[in-house]
Design an enzyme around this catalytic site. Structure first.
Site, PDB file in Angstrom:
ATOM      1  N   HIS A  57       0.835  -1.222   0.000  1.00 58.21           N
ATOM      2  CA  HIS A  57       0.000   0.000   0.000  1.00 58.21           C
ATOM      3  C   HIS A  57       0.868   1.270   0.000  1.00 58.21           C
ATOM      4  CE1 HIS A  57      -3.355  -2.683   1.314  1.00 58.21           C
ATOM      5  NE2 HIS A  57      -2.380  -3.256   2.013  1.00 58.21           N
ATOM      6  N   SER A 103      16.379  21.780 -14.302  1.00 61.99           N
ATOM      7  CA  SER A 103      15.251  22.677 -14.541  1.00 61.99           C
ATOM      8  C   SER A 103      15.792  24.004 -15.056  1.00 61.99           C
ATOM      9  CB  SER A 103      14.479  22.893 -13.238  1.00 61.99           C
ATOM     10  OG  SER A 103      13.752  24.111 -13.302  1.00 61.99           O
ATOM     11  N   LYS A 157      17.461  21.536  -9.110  1.00 62.64           N
ATOM     12  CA  LYS A 157      16.687  20.342  -9.472  1.00 62.64           C
ATOM     13  C   LYS A 157      17.419  19.324 -10.318  1.00 62.64           C
ATOM     14  CE  LYS A 157      12.525  19.821  -9.379  1.00 62.64           C
ATOM     15  NZ  LYS A 157      11.150  19.676  -9.871  1.00 62.64           N
ATOM     16  N   GLU A 189      10.323   9.020 -16.210  1.00 63.62           N
ATOM     17  CA  GLU A 189       8.970   9.526 -16.487  1.00 63.62           C
ATOM     18  C   GLU A 189       8.530   9.149 -17.899  1.00 63.62           C
ATOM     19  OE1 GLU A 189       8.396  13.627 -14.218  1.00 63.62           O
ATOM     20  OE2 GLU A 189      10.374  13.479 -15.103  1.00 63.62           O
TER      21      GLU A 189
END
Ligand code: ARG
Length: 480
Positions: A178, A299, A305, A312
């Site tokens: 979970h 970024s 970042k 992704e």
């Protein structure tokens, strides 16, 4: 390069030599005028099926050799066809072949060029053959080759994962159910879970390959042929196990592409799960792993970042691959036998899905190779959230002979006690534990560390480092 020009500026209504289209059309005999511009645009497949040129030439070579062996064409014609096709292959290889949209597809483009090169003999090649069995053969050959390529990549990723599993056989990390911390596991064990998934993917592809490996060539348009052809010879020449048994099914079957896309879809689903885990693991609140510069981006506004774009995209490309499967299933749904032009829509989704899975597998391999495990962070998180509560309950069962259900209840009380004191189970003092179960001894603390927890999970398939090291070695041996 595909020519869409024509005289009078009309899209593709004439061919490169500016002769009227009608003279170029293989089926032009009964037609008065050429097709409308939009007809050609909707009908032509050369922009994508040019990819099948190697398979088309191989199929034609096998067919011509068989026709000659059976006395259907002369050896001289076959020799001319063979040399002509070899020359065309060289032209395509060299990038000098002129693909023309007005010639519809790869089959006609090559045949017309062959006629230009060798004349009359080329016009005998299509004896006892149709583009229907031709395209079915070409596409099977292409998919078979693609399966072999994807299998190599899957095996490569399995190997990389197994190597990293050896390295991290004893690295403790939080195991989740979970997405809540459940029990400590080893990082190597987690990586090997994906090896299992990929092994099933490879198995499905091999199954599909075996079923695919029958040759439709010689089924002709749909009914077979009156010529004394030898379909076993062409099947063998093209590396198929046997010819297909029913001519109608042969030209109208695309199960092989659907099975391939199904297997790719499941594989993509696996990669998407792994991608999402990588994204979670490297997110700032978790920091379980670090990805390399090679597989992340920065970024343009936030200098701090490091974004897991490759993961992704590997996750997102699943959409294309599922889309390819659903798209082709929809094309085939309700399609009456035998061949229908609907089936020309079979190729692009397959080509696209193969390109996507190939990129994803390569990117995933790179990410796994480069990723750095933050062992301290993994261990700290592995021990949080009372993750050794099951070990405590198991101790009560083993040492105090409590029934598991009672042990579960007692452990729950101990977790509540620790929660109240804002400490971990291993930080409770013995007298506090004994206030809940007087028979508990100091020995219990031995099972409350994450290392002890994973080391104890020696059941077959369990997460113990000793198991992981053994299993990774088994995989590496089978992949060698
Ligand atoms: N380009 C066609 C396809 O991909 C080849 C078969 C054409 N057959 C026909 N009867 N028009 O399906």
């Amino acid at each position: 390069m595909i020519d869409r020009r024509g005289s009078k500026g009309r899209l593709g209504l004439t061919d490169k030599d500016n002769s009227p289209v009608k003279t170029q059309l293989q089926w032009g005999g009964r037609f008065g005028t050429g097709p409308a511009e939009v007809m050609q645009a909707i009908n032509a497949s050369i922009s994508f099926d040019a990819k099948l040129w190697r398979q088309d030439i191989a199929g034609s070579q096998a067919h011509a050799a068989m026709l000659a062996k059976q006395g259907i064409i002369t050896p001289a014609d076959q020799a001319a066809i063979r040399e002509g096709l070899e020359a065309i292959a060289a032209e395509i290889e060299a990038g000098t072949f002129h693909f023309s949209e007005s010639l519809e597809d790869i089959h006609t483009n090559i045949e017309v060029r062959l006629t230009e090169r060798i004349g009359e003999a080329a016009r005998r090649l299509h004896t006892a053959r149709s583009r229907n069995d031709q395209v079915a053969t070409d596409f099977r050959l292409w998919v078979r080759n693609a399966i072999d390529g994807v299998l190599v990549q899957i095996h490569g990723l399995m190997k990389t994962l197994s190597e990293r599993a050896v390295e991290h056989a004893a690295t403790v990390m939080p195991g989740f159910t979970h997405l809540q911390t459940a029990q400590p596991v080893t990082f190597g064990h987690h990586l090997l879970a994906y090896v299992e998934m990929l092994a099933r993917d490879a198995g499905r592809l091999k199954d599909a390959r075996a079923r695919l490996n029958e040759c439709p060539l010689g089924s002709a348009a749909l009914a077979g042929t009156s010529f004394p052809i030898d379909r076993f010879a062409t099947a063998e020449a093209l590396g198929f196990a046997r010819p297909t048994a029913n001519s109608l099914d042969s030209v109208s079957d695309r199960d092989f592409a659907l099975e391939f896309l199904s297997a790719l879809s499941i594989c993509a689903m696996h990669l998407s799960r792994f991608s999402e885990e990588i994204i979670i693991w490297c997110s700032s609140p978790y920091k379980l792993i670090e990805l390399s510069d090679a597989f992340t981006t920065g970024s343009s506004i936030m200098p701090q970042k490091r974004n897991p774009d490759a993961a992704e995209l590997a996750k997102a490309k699943t959409g294309r691959i599922f889309g390819a499967l659903i798209g082709l299933l929809t094309v085939m749904k309700g399609l009456p036998m035998a061949y229908a032009k609907d089936m020309q829509e079979d190729k692009e989704p397959v080509f696209d899905a193969v390109a996507a899975i190939s990129l994803c597998l390569t990117a995933m391999d790179g990410m796994v190779r480069d990723m750095k495990a933050n062992k301290d962070r993994m261990e700290a998180l592995a021990g949080s959230g009372f993750s050794t509560a099951t070990d405590l309950a198991d101790w009560l069962v083993r040492v105090l002979k409590m029934p598991f259900r009672d042990a579960h209840h007692t452990t729950g009380q101990l977790v509540r006690l620790a929660e109240g004191k804002n400490c971990d189970l291993s930080e409770l003092i013995l007298s506090d534990m004994q206030s809940i179960e007087p028979r508990i001894t100091a020995e219990i603390f031995e099972v409350l560390t994450v290392q002890a927890s994973v080391a104890s999970r020696t059941s077959y398939g369990g997460t113990a480092p000793i198991n992981v090291a053994k299993q990774a070695a088994v995989w590496l041996e089978s992949l060698a």
